[in-house]
Scaffold this motif. Structure first.
Motif, PDB file in Angstrom:
ATOM      1  N   ASN A 134       0.501  -1.282  -0.018  1.00 53.35           N
ATOM      2  CA  ASN A 134      -0.055  -0.027  -0.247  1.00 53.35           C
ATOM      3  C   ASN A 134       0.447   1.089  -0.082  1.00 53.35           C
ATOM      4  O   ASN A 134       0.011   2.204  -0.536  1.00 53.35           O
ATOM      5  N   ASN A 156       2.150   2.173  -1.975  1.00 49.22           N
ATOM      6  CA  ASN A 156       2.243   2.465  -3.616  1.00 49.22           C
ATOM      7  C   ASN A 156       1.040   3.027  -3.888  1.00 49.22           C
ATOM      8  O   ASN A 156       0.506   3.502  -5.027  1.00 49.22           O
ATOM      9  N   ARG A 157       0.067   3.619  -3.238  1.00 47.87           N
ATOM     10  CA  ARG A 157      -0.985   4.296  -3.131  1.00 47.87           C
ATOM     11  C   ARG A 157      -1.010   5.240  -3.684  1.00 47.87           C
ATOM     12  O   ARG A 157      -1.670   6.135  -4.293  1.00 47.87           O
ATOM     13  N   SER A 158       0.046   5.884  -3.845  1.00 43.79           N
ATOM     14  CA  SER A 158       0.530   7.230  -3.942  1.00 43.79           C
ATOM     15  C   SER A 158       0.578   7.361  -5.711  1.00 43.79           C
ATOM     16  O   SER A 158       0.486   8.808  -5.927  1.00 43.79           O
ATOM     17  N   LEU A 161      -7.323   7.665  -5.888  1.00 35.89           N
ATOM     18  CA  LEU A 161      -6.895   6.651  -4.577  1.00 35.89           C
ATOM     19  C   LEU A 161      -7.857   8.296  -3.731  1.00 35.89           C
ATOM     20  O   LEU A 161      -7.708   7.695  -2.290  1.00 35.89           O
ATOM     21  N   SER A 162      -6.841   9.425  -3.940  1.00 31.58           N
ATOM     22  CA  SER A 162      -6.879   9.958  -2.565  1.00 31.58           C
ATOM     23  C   SER A 162      -8.235  10.651  -3.249  1.00 31.58           C
ATOM     24  O   SER A 162      -8.717  11.608  -2.107  1.00 31.58           O
ATOM     25  N   THR A 197     -12.952   5.493  -3.427  1.00 30.55           N
ATOM     26  CA  THR A 197     -12.318   3.803  -3.565  1.00 30.55           C
ATOM     27  C   THR A 197     -12.640   3.372  -4.766  1.00 30.55           C
ATOM     28  O   THR A 197     -13.802   3.017  -4.841  1.00 30.55           O
ATOM     29  N   TYR A 226      -3.137  -2.317  -4.517  1.00 27.41           N
ATOM     30  CA  TYR A 226      -2.851  -0.660  -4.501  1.00 27.41           C
ATOM     31  C   TYR A 226      -4.420  -0.614  -2.900  1.00 27.41           C
ATOM     32  O   TYR A 226      -4.787   0.274  -2.489  1.00 27.41           O
ATOM     33  N   ASN A 227      -5.245  -1.325  -3.009  1.00 18.38           N
ATOM     34  CA  ASN A 227      -6.135  -1.748  -2.296  1.00 18.38           C
ATOM     35  C   ASN A 227      -6.030  -2.305  -0.942  1.00 18.38           C
ATOM     36  O   ASN A 227      -5.199  -2.763  -0.998  1.00 18.38           O
ATOM     37  N   THR A 228      -6.872  -1.437   0.318  1.00 18.82           N
ATOM     38  CA  THR A 228      -6.169  -2.017   1.444  1.00 18.82           C
ATOM     39  C   THR A 228      -8.008  -2.580   2.493  1.00 18.82           C
ATOM     40  O   THR A 228      -8.899  -2.794   1.086  1.00 18.82           O
ATOM     41  N   ASP A 287     -10.717  -0.580   2.081  1.00 13.14           N
ATOM     42  CA  ASP A 287     -11.373  -0.256   1.427  1.00 13.14           C
ATOM     43  C   ASP A 287     -12.463  -0.955   1.058  1.00 13.14           C
ATOM     44  O   ASP A 287     -13.725  -0.281   0.825  1.00 13.14           O
TER      45      ASP A 287
END
Length: 374
Positions: A4, A6-8, A13-14, A17, A357-359, A362
């Motif tokens: 995660n 790498n979410r940036s 994603l900002s 979802t 990239y998901n959590t 999410d």
């Protein structure tokens, strides 16, 4: 490895979802930049043919690495429908076999193309699923000594059911059939090795879990098999370089590249190259491990929320694509989008399809909102 971090890389994603990788993966900054680079090269240089061909060859190499193939076993076309149509054009003159086998969980384009083949119209056989799964015994029954080609999806696009390709390959090869695998719902988040899995032909596009955009499909055809096939759906890009501009003396390219046709969507190839580079850097095994954890949580939490799951109830024979039965799925999808949750509706289900990239947060948010709506 903390994926995660790498979410940036993914601007969406900002604000949203994004859980629709089964339909369109989130676009990473490097992918966006590659699209802009292609655009700028045309604005500034007027033409970029040589650079674009090199990028296509590099993307071909990265995809070959992704699936355990050799680069000359990979062709680039515009869609999986184009790939499959081209493959079918090579099979009409087989001297002995006429049977074609496909499944009732294939994506519709497979059936559309097969039913359009007049040569085979009386030789089609459908493998039926039971409780959203296909027992291996069904392939034993339906694939015969007359079967020329067996078509299967690696993953059911509606509910995430994953098939054991290697075991199916053993069955169909034992009957003398070739095996075509639609990997659109698996490539990019599930490890694939076409040699170990004994796949004869495979196709996938880049806009889903491969994190690209529409306009590019990759086709794998086993090297020894490609030499024997002569596609009738062809073009100048599928010729040997020496014959590319020879109107009267076409010479098919060596290997799977003979299945290529005309000028490809270079802008999509630029995007595909960067998307593949991101995936290989993160590592497909790492992605699969991360998604198994998310799926385990999602299946349990969805049931706790009273949602009705479509497909397998455990992670043993499914992917991270989780589908839940709802009435009027397109309307529910629209309501979730109003809440900045991006999912995908198909038939009577809402598909929740995370990527690396998901959590867990999410998944929980999406299921909370979905349970409120239904």
């Amino acid at each position: 490895m903390n994926l995660n971090c790498n979410r940036s890389l993914f601007p969406i994603l900002s604000s949203h979802t994004h859980l629709a990788s089964c339909s369109q993966g989130a676009i990473a900054i490097p992918v966006s930049k590659a699209i802009e680079d292609y655009h700028q090269s045309l604005l500034n240089d007027g033409t970029n043919w040589g650079a674009a061909l090199k990028k296509a060859d590099a993307a071909r190499g990265l995809f070959a690495q992704l699936i355990g193939a050799e680069k000359d076993e990979v062709a680039i076309l515009c869609s999986v429908s184009d790939v499959f149509s081209s493959i079918m054009s090579t099979l009409t003159d087989h001297p002995k076999r006429k049977g074609l086998v496909f499944t009732d969980i294939d994506f519709p384009t497979v059936g559309h193309i097969l039913y359009a083949q007049k040569t085979f119209k009386d030789h089609l056989s459908i493998v039926r699923s039971f409780n959203n799964e296909i027992p291996l015994e069904q392939y034993e029954k339906k694939v015969s000594n007359d079967t020329l080609l067996t078509c299967i999806p690696h993953v059911n696009y509606c509910n995430g059911y994953k098939q054991d390709v290697k075991k199916i390959a053993d069955i169909v090869h034992g009957k003398g059939s070739l095996l075509f695998v639609d990997a659109y719902q698996s490539a990019g988040h599930i490890p694939i090795n076409v040699k170990e899995m004994r796949i004869d032909m495979l196709a996938t596009g880049t806009r889903k879990y491969l994190l690209g955009i529409p306009g590019v499909a990759f086709s794998y055809i086993r090297k020894e098999l490609a030499k024997e096939l002569n596609p009738r759906v062809t073009g100048w890009m599928g010729q040997e370089e020496s014959a590319a501009f020879d109107l009267l003396n076409p010479i098919p390219a060596v290997g799977t590249r003979r299945f290529e046709t005309g000028t490809p969507a270079f802008i999509s190839i630029y995007a595909a190259y960067e998307a593949l580079r991101v995936l290989l850097e993160v590592g497909i095994n790492n992605i699969e491990s991360h998604l198994k954890n998310l799926t385990q949580f999602g299946l349990q939490y969805g049931l706790e929320k009273g949602l009705s799951l479509a497909g397998p109830l455990t992670i043993e024979n499914r992917t991270s694509l989780m589908s839940f039965h709802v009435e009027n799925a397109p309307l529910v999808e629209a309501k979730l989008r109003e809440r900045k949750i991006i999912v995908s509706a198909r038939k009577n289900v809402i598909r929740i399809a995370p990527h690396f990239y998901n959590t867990q947060d999410d998944i929980q948010l999406a299921l909370d909102e979905l349970s409120q709506i239904v």
